[in-house]
Write a protein that holds these residues in place. Structure first.
Motif, short mmCIF file in Angstrom:
data_model
loop_
_atom_site.label_atom_id
_atom_site.label_comp_id
_atom_site.label_asym_id
_atom_site.label_seq_id
_atom_site.Cartn_x
_atom_site.Cartn_y
_atom_site.Cartn_z
N LYS A 55 11.63 -2.18 -13.64
CA LYS A 55 12.91 -2.21 -12.93
C LYS A 55 13.03 -1.03 -11.97
N ALA A 56 12.58 0.14 -12.40
CA ALA A 56 12.80 1.33 -11.57
C ALA A 56 11.82 2.43 -11.90
N VAL A 57 11.70 3.35 -10.97
CA VAL A 57 10.98 4.59 -11.23
C VAL A 57 11.98 5.71 -10.95
N ALA A 58 12.27 6.53 -11.97
CA ALA A 58 13.23 7.62 -11.80
C ALA A 58 12.50 8.95 -11.92
N VAL A 59 12.72 9.83 -10.96
CA VAL A 59 11.97 11.08 -10.94
C VAL A 59 12.88 12.29 -10.84
N ILE A 86 13.88 -0.45 -3.27
CA ILE A 86 14.93 0.34 -2.63
C ILE A 86 15.01 1.72 -3.29
N ASN A 87 15.01 2.77 -2.49
CA ASN A 87 15.25 4.09 -3.07
C ASN A 87 16.45 4.74 -2.40
N ASP A 88 17.10 5.63 -3.13
CA ASP A 88 18.27 6.35 -2.61
C ASP A 88 19.30 5.41 -2.01
N ALA A 140 13.70 4.88 -7.32
CA ALA A 140 13.27 3.71 -6.55
C ALA A 140 13.35 2.52 -7.49
N SER A 141 14.06 1.48 -7.06
CA SER A 141 14.25 0.37 -7.99
C SER A 141 14.25 -0.97 -7.26
N THR A 189 21.78 0.20 -10.88
CA THR A 189 20.65 0.82 -11.59
C THR A 189 20.62 2.32 -11.35
N GLU A 190 20.78 2.73 -10.09
CA GLU A 190 20.75 4.17 -9.78
C GLU A 190 21.86 4.91 -10.52
N GLU A 191 23.05 4.33 -10.46
CA GLU A 191 24.20 4.98 -11.08
C GLU A 191 24.00 5.10 -12.59
N THR A 192 23.51 4.02 -13.20
CA THR A 192 23.35 4.00 -14.66
C THR A 192 22.29 4.99 -15.12
N ILE A 193 21.17 5.04 -14.42
CA ILE A 193 20.10 5.95 -14.84
C ILE A 193 20.54 7.40 -14.67
#
Lengths: 574, 139
Positions: free
Chosen positions: A157-161, A135-137, A119-120, A103-107
């Motif tokens: 699913k996630a919060v991206a900031v 989980i974040n970072d 944070a996802s 998720t982190e990589e895709t966003i």
């Protein structure tokens, strides 16, 4: 309580999920990078308040947000995209069913910005694992009480900031810089925060706690683990025979942290658990003491690389390793007793089986087979198979890596913690074992009620300030007060902070009482109260919770039923 | 006398205190996106590395810039980015052989982007608002 009805079903749309920063988050105060996730916890049914480091909290603050409250439920999977003032819920159908790492990589790729902080939840949060984390970072977690399952129940699913607005408005910058610089020096000069934690991390405790006979082993049947040395901080520093490298790559800091206790680890690529799985070959968040205990000692497993991989799986799919590992411990004991068979579990699961640990991690994270039952946590699982006494829980949450038979104050800490058994709300180990701020006898019960109350109130103040609880190894409220006072309006004196901490504790208590908890729930598992420690300095001792609890209620100004009296509430302005 | 930062990357833990100090010094707010020091995280290698502009003698970014937003300061000799000239094309980030020049998206806060401190010797281009981007200044 003003936000959510205490009786609400935690996984229903009526529950709310709150992500919040503290006043020192995103500033130059050491460790000022923390955010909290607050909700009603699905594992416990009590208030859940899990906080996490990494960089996400600071980025949220730098985008100009102090707090986010999620209400209701989205009809389809979404993620929240925050870019300074802009807030947008975006479709996350393509991310649903994937891990936090993916998720982190895709966003980040979709927004073409590697500086975004995310944070996802992983598959555990989506599948309703009752102890799923946010989980974040990649490997920092708002871990306990199942806040990730609540996030999943909202189809979030996630919060991206991405925050480029910054944190302005420090009340008196000169005084703030002076206060934070002085406080950083206190951390640097302290033996624990200046030397022990950066070099060995929290894992420095493994051998120490084993020596004092307070390492719950094999589902708390023993208090000392013969394999502790193999999974300790010292072992993480040693070179492996396999590839000649050490498990530990380096230490790492969260945002603003001058302690840097984080572990970055790498496993041997030829280790049986990862040979066919290159995604676990790189360096990533390694074992903390709690995880090494829950995945290791609690199950009798002493294979360091296997524990590291199990920990990676917990990070990757977002589940709390403490509750997960302790639940596996209960499964292994039921397997040993013959209550559970290999056909039911899907794999031979005796104590000490690293193979079973890894397989059960995958099964739970992915929601396969017996993993769906482990996803319930040990209280529900053990009740289902008619062995409720094997669940090492308080308020349905598994207790962490300190055995109350060997460290009595932790027994009272677990029993009275508002979010279920937990070490982070009153870390009396600091006093009882490490002698911070004063040494008390870990086997004594006298004076522990006042000690626990003082720790709980101070910790509540530290947590809500937005700094890390590990600073309390060196800091007292007297170190925190000048930093807060220089940063914010309000005249933050020592007394005011202590009172605030006590108020927080009482408000959480009131929430739990309204949710249906009573004094009966402030109790330890039967095993700790009736089966004496077999070895070590605490040999023959049980946890004397029944003696300490009435003293604690009295110290708090609560009735014998654990309800805050009118006078207490009035004194605190509640 | 010319000064430069001496950085021992092996000691970096990624706490970003340096980025906060830098941003506060230059902008009066804790805002790591405006820091001239950038800590890069090489996750799978477990390395954190702080980067600053190396102030190359032959500055490729300066030559690459299509709008002359990167210029030599007559007083200090430092190559600096004039952010009110920068159009956000990011060509300089491609030209830089060390990857030390960074682009920061910035959402339309016109009031502050003119107040940057030109005496600083590190580089820091940002995107300027869309309305201005279409007609780049040349002076």
């Amino acid at each position: 309580m003003a936000e959510t009805d205490p009786k609400v079903d935690p996984l229903s749309p009526e529950n709310k999920l709150i992500m919040t920063t503290g006043p020192l988050t995103g500033t130059m105060a050491s460790t000022g990078g923390r955010y909290s996730v607050v909700t009603k916890g699905p594992l416990t049914g009590a208030i859940a308040c899990s906080n996490s480091g990494g960089y996400f909290g600071a980025e949220l603050k730098m985008a100009g947000w102090d707090m986010i409250i999620f209400e209701g439920r989205s009809p389809k999977p979404v993620y929240l995209w925050l870019e300074n003032d802009k807030a947008e819920l975006r479709d996350a159908s393509h991310l649903w069913g994937t891990t936090t790492w993916h998720t982190e990589e895709t966003i980040k790729a979709a927004h073409q910005d590697p500086q975004i902080r995310i944070a996802s939840i992983g598959r555990a949060g989506e599948n309703g694992v009752l102890y799923a984390c946010v989980i974040n970072d990649l490997h920092r977690a708002a871990g306990r009480s199942g806040v990730g399952a609540v996030m999943g129940s909202k189809n979030l699913k996630a919060v991206a900031v991405r925050g480029t607005a910054g944190v302005p408005g420090i009340k008196d910058f000169k005084a703030f810089l002076k206060a934070t610089t002085a406080a950083k020096k206190v951390l640097a000069d302290n033996a624990v925060t200046g030397q022990g934690l950066p070099k060995f991390g929290t894992q420095i405790l493994m051998n120490v706690i084993n020596e004092v006979g307070a390492l719950p082993t094999r589902n708390a049947q023993d208090v000392q683990f013969e394999g502790a040395r193999n999974i300790s901080a010292e072992a993480m520093h040693e070179k492996r025979p396999g590839d000649g490298k050490s498990n530990l790559v380096t230490n790492a800091a969260c945002f603003g942290c001058t302690i840097a206790c984080g572990r970055i680890s790498q496993v041997d690529q030829n280790h049986w658990s990862v040979t066919n799985n290159p995604k676990y070959w790189g360096a990533t968040g390694g074992l903390e003491y709690e995880n090494a205990w829950s995945l290791g000692a609690a199950n009798g497993v002493d294979d360091l690389d296997a524990l590291t991989v199990a920990n990676m799986i917990c990070n990757e799919d977002g589940m709390d390793p403490i509750t997960f590992g302790a639940t596996v411990g209960a499964v292994m004991e039921m397997y040993q007793m013959g209550v559970l068979k290999k056909e039911q579990i899907g794999i031979e699961s005796p104590f000490g089986s690293a193979q079973a640990l890894i397989e059960l991690s995958h099964m739970t994270a992915e929601g396969r087979g017996f993993g769906k039952e482990i996803a319930l946590g040990s209280r529900r699982l053990c009740e289902k198979y008619g062995k409720p006494e094997l669940s090492m829980t308080v308020k349905s949450q598994e207790f962490p890596a300190y055995d109350p038979r060997g460290i009595q104050g932790m027994g009272l800490t677990y029993a009275t913690s508002n979010r279920g058994a937990c070490h982070l709300r009153s870390y009396t180990v600091a006093s009882e074992i490490l002698g911070i701020p004063v040494k008390t006898d870990p086997l004594a019960t006298d004076g522990k009620a006042d000690l626990v109350k003082a720790f709980q109130d101070a910790t509540a103040a530290f947590d809500s300030a937005g700094v890390c609880v590990f600073t309390t190894f060196a800091w007292t409220l007297a170190d925190l007060a000048p930093q807060l006072d220089a940063a914010c309006e309000g005249g933050w004196t020592l007394e005011r902070l202590a009172e605030m901490g006590e108020r927080i504790w009482n408000m959480e208590r009131q929430y739990n009482l309204a949710a249906g908890f009573t004094a009966k729930d402030d109790d330890l598992p039967k095993r700790l109260k009736t089966e004496p420690a077999k070895t070590g300095p605490a040999k023959g001792r049980v946890a004397d919770i029944d003696k300490m609890l009435p003293e604690y209620y009295k110290a708090r100004g609560w009735t014998a039923e654990g309800v805050p009296t009118k006078d207490t509430l009035k004194r605190l302005g509640l | 006398m010319q000064k430069s930062l001496r950085i021992d990357a092996n000691k970096c833990t990624g706490c970003l205190q340096c980025e906060m100090a830098c941003s506060y010094e230059n902008h009066g707010a804790f805002n790591i996106s405006k820091s001239r020091i950038k800590v890069f995280n090489f996750e799978s290698a477990g390395r954190k590395v702080p980067y600053t502009c190396t102030q190359c003698a032959e500055a490729w970014c300066l030559h690459a810039c299509p709008v002359d937003a990167i210029r030599i300061d007559a007083a200090t000799g430092a190559k600096v980015v004039h952010e009110n000239v920068c159009v956000g094309c990011k060509v300089c980030t491609i030209a830089c052989p060390f990857g030390t020049i960074n682009y920061v998206a910035w959402s339309g806060r016109n009031s502050t982007w003119a107040s940057a401190d030109w005496r600083r010797s590190t580089w820091w281009p940002r995107r300027i608002p869309r309305s201005i981007r279409s007609r780049p200044k040349t002076s």
